[in-house]
Scaffold this motif. Structure first.
Motif, short mmCIF file in Angstrom:
data_model
loop_
_atom_site.label_atom_id
_atom_site.label_comp_id
_atom_site.label_asym_id
_atom_site.label_seq_id
_atom_site.Cartn_x
_atom_site.Cartn_y
_atom_site.Cartn_z
N PRO A 103 0.80 -1.23 0.00
CA PRO A 103 0.00 0.00 0.00
C PRO A 103 0.83 1.28 0.00
N GLU A 104 1.91 1.29 0.77
CA GLU A 104 2.72 2.51 0.84
C GLU A 104 3.43 2.78 -0.48
N PRO A 108 -6.85 4.29 0.97
CA PRO A 108 -5.45 4.45 0.59
C PRO A 108 -4.53 4.25 1.80
N HIS A 109 -3.24 4.15 1.55
CA HIS A 109 -2.27 4.20 2.63
C HIS A 109 -2.35 5.57 3.29
N LYS A 110 -2.05 5.64 4.58
CA LYS A 110 -2.18 6.89 5.32
C LYS A 110 -1.32 8.01 4.77
N MET A 170 0.22 13.53 0.87
CA MET A 170 1.07 13.79 -0.29
C MET A 170 0.28 14.51 -1.38
N VAL A 171 -0.98 14.11 -1.59
CA VAL A 171 -1.81 14.78 -2.59
C VAL A 171 -2.02 16.24 -2.22
N ALA A 209 -11.21 13.76 5.96
CA ALA A 209 -10.06 14.66 6.01
C ALA A 209 -9.35 14.55 7.34
N ARG A 210 -10.12 14.50 8.42
CA ARG A 210 -9.53 14.39 9.76
C ARG A 210 -8.87 13.02 9.95
N LEU A 211 -9.46 11.99 9.33
CA LEU A 211 -8.86 10.66 9.41
C LEU A 211 -7.43 10.67 8.89
#
Length: 448
Positions: free
Chosen positions: A196-197, A236-238, A243-244, A273-275
């Motif tokens: 995932p990363e 997605p990966h955290k 990064m986006v 967003a907060r996640l």
């Protein structure tokens, strides 16, 4: 109410259903839901099931949330409608805008533009993104970026940024200037990457490549779901969302989070967003804002939007809906927000989400038809069904339908979308309710 035979015979005769063909509605009578209580619904034949779909991702508080029902009834008695177009407003909409600003303050969002639902919210965000750049003297920024597999509603703009051909092909040509990058979907991606990363890094590189190719000065906004929902629950990966956001900020591109599904606690955090620890320029919300009891939505604005629009006396918003800020919808949303906070549904969403996710992974050990299980962030779980695990060949529609019918007969209403079986139950689900869903899924797979 007409008798059951009349309703079954006439369902497809006078009404076209969303997301299916008119012929299908004639050939296959749907589940005709006539009652509800708690987190369960019952059909015209008296069969009661746990609603593992949560209406359509929106009934977070279940069907028996009396404070929301009371708020709707009280508002109908005092002011059933008034417009918020220039020159008039209403008290419920004003109060709701204040409460939403407090709720989304950690996300850096402080202004609300009210809509009639999720597709309206996406359309609003896209239009305001273009206007933002025009106000700043960059009229050439008109393009939009989004993720493949992403879903952003059914309006012309939303369909254009959708990343699934099923919602696009029949209506093309769509809005020009919309470009899609690979989603961080570990089970299927063009890089054949399962980490995932590393996949997040590859998708971000694809984003940067697309920006360079298009020219940053031509792009208005990037829109994405924090966790892709209708595309098959793809978290997605955290590292991905931060990064986006950094790339968007560096290139002067607005970031819109489509949180029609993920806002108000669905992910086990108060917002997607907060996640992920980001602060979008705009956030599109709807669905759970009124628990499905009234069509309503809100686009929340961040600092860059507020500063640009509120510092320019000529920044007239030539956009809106007859029902923007509808007082009954606003009253429902106020009650829903209060109840959502009082119950602290994020904690239960996280706990029950883990239970369902782990339970579905256990089913994967039992049934080869399950190729992948995705979730782990609140009450958003998907089972991707395959006819062959080695080749990942998707299951056929008839077999998927048999799983659906088997689960329904055993006590749970689930959603099948292509090869994906999606679970998005109310956030007030109990441990026993979650077990009912898992047992029903077990029965559905065992029926094959």
């Amino acid at each position: 109410m007409k008798d059951s035979n009349f309703l079954k015979e006439n369902n497809g005769r006078y009404m076209w259903h969303p997301m299916t063909s008119p012929q299908d509605s004639h050939d296959n009578t749907p589940k005709i839901i006539t009652g509800s209580s708690g987190v369960s619904v019952s059909d015209i034949d008296g069969h009661s099931v746990v609603d593992a779909v949560g209406g359509l991702w929106n009934v977070n508080l279940g069907y028996s949330c009396q404070p929301v029902k009371d708020a709707i009834a009280n508002q109908l008695d005092t002011l059933p409608y008034y417009s918020t177009f220039r020159g008039t407003s209403n008290d419920a909409a004003i109060e709701l805008s204040y409460e939403l600003a407090q709720f989304f303050e950690p996300d850096g969002l402080s202004r609300a533009f009210f809509t009639s639902g999720g597709s309206d919210s996406v359309e609003t965000a896209l239009r305001l993104a273009r206007q933002y750049h025009k106000l700043r003297g960059e009229a050439g920024r008109t393009k939009f970026l989004s993720l493949k597999k992403g879903y952003h509603g059914t309006h012309m703009g939303g369909a254009s940024v959708n990343g699934n051909a099923n919602f696009r092909t029949a209506y093309e040509p769509l809005l020009p200037g919309c470009f899609h990058i690979p989603a961080p979907y570990t089970y299927r991606n063009p890089f054949n990457e399962t980490d995932p990363e590393r996949l997040a890094q590859l998708c971000v590189q694809a984003l940067e490549d697309e920006i360079e190719f298009q020219g940053a000065g031509t792009i208005a906004a990037m829109i994405m779901e924090p966790i892709l929902g209708a595309g098959g629950v793809i978290p997605p990966h955290k590292s991905f969302a931060p990064m986006v956001q950094e790339i968007c900020n560096r290139n002067g591109i607005l970031l819109i989070t489509d949180e029609v599904i993920t806002a108000y606690g669905r992910t086990g955090a108060w917002s997607g967003a907060r996640l992920w620890g980001i602060k979008p320029d705009m956030m599109a919300t709807a669905k759970a804002i009124t628990n499905g009891f009234f069509p309503f939505g809100a686009v929340m604005m961040g600092e860059r939007m507020v500063e640009t629009f509120e510092s320019d006396p000529n920044a007239r918003i030539g956009h809106g809906y007859t029902y923007s800020g509808h007082p009954v919808g606003a009253a429902a949303a106020l009650a829903c927000l209060a109840e959502t906070k009082r119950l602290n549904v994020v904690e239960n969403a996280a706990a029950r989400g883990t239970q369902l996710f782990e339970g579905c992974k256990a089913l994967m050990e039992k049934y080869d038809i399950i190729g992948d299980v995705r979730g782990g962030h609140g009450l958003m779980t998907a089972i991707e069904m395959v006819s062959d695990r080695a080749t990942k060949k998707p299951i056929d529609a008839m077999t998927a339908s048999k799983v659906y019918e088997g689960a329904y007969a055993a006590g749970a209403l689930v959603r099948v979308s292509g090869p994906n079986l999606i679970l998005s139950p109310p956030l007030v689900l109990t441990e026993a309710d979650a077990n009912t869903i898992l047992n029903a899924l077990d029965a559905g797979f065992a029926s094959l």
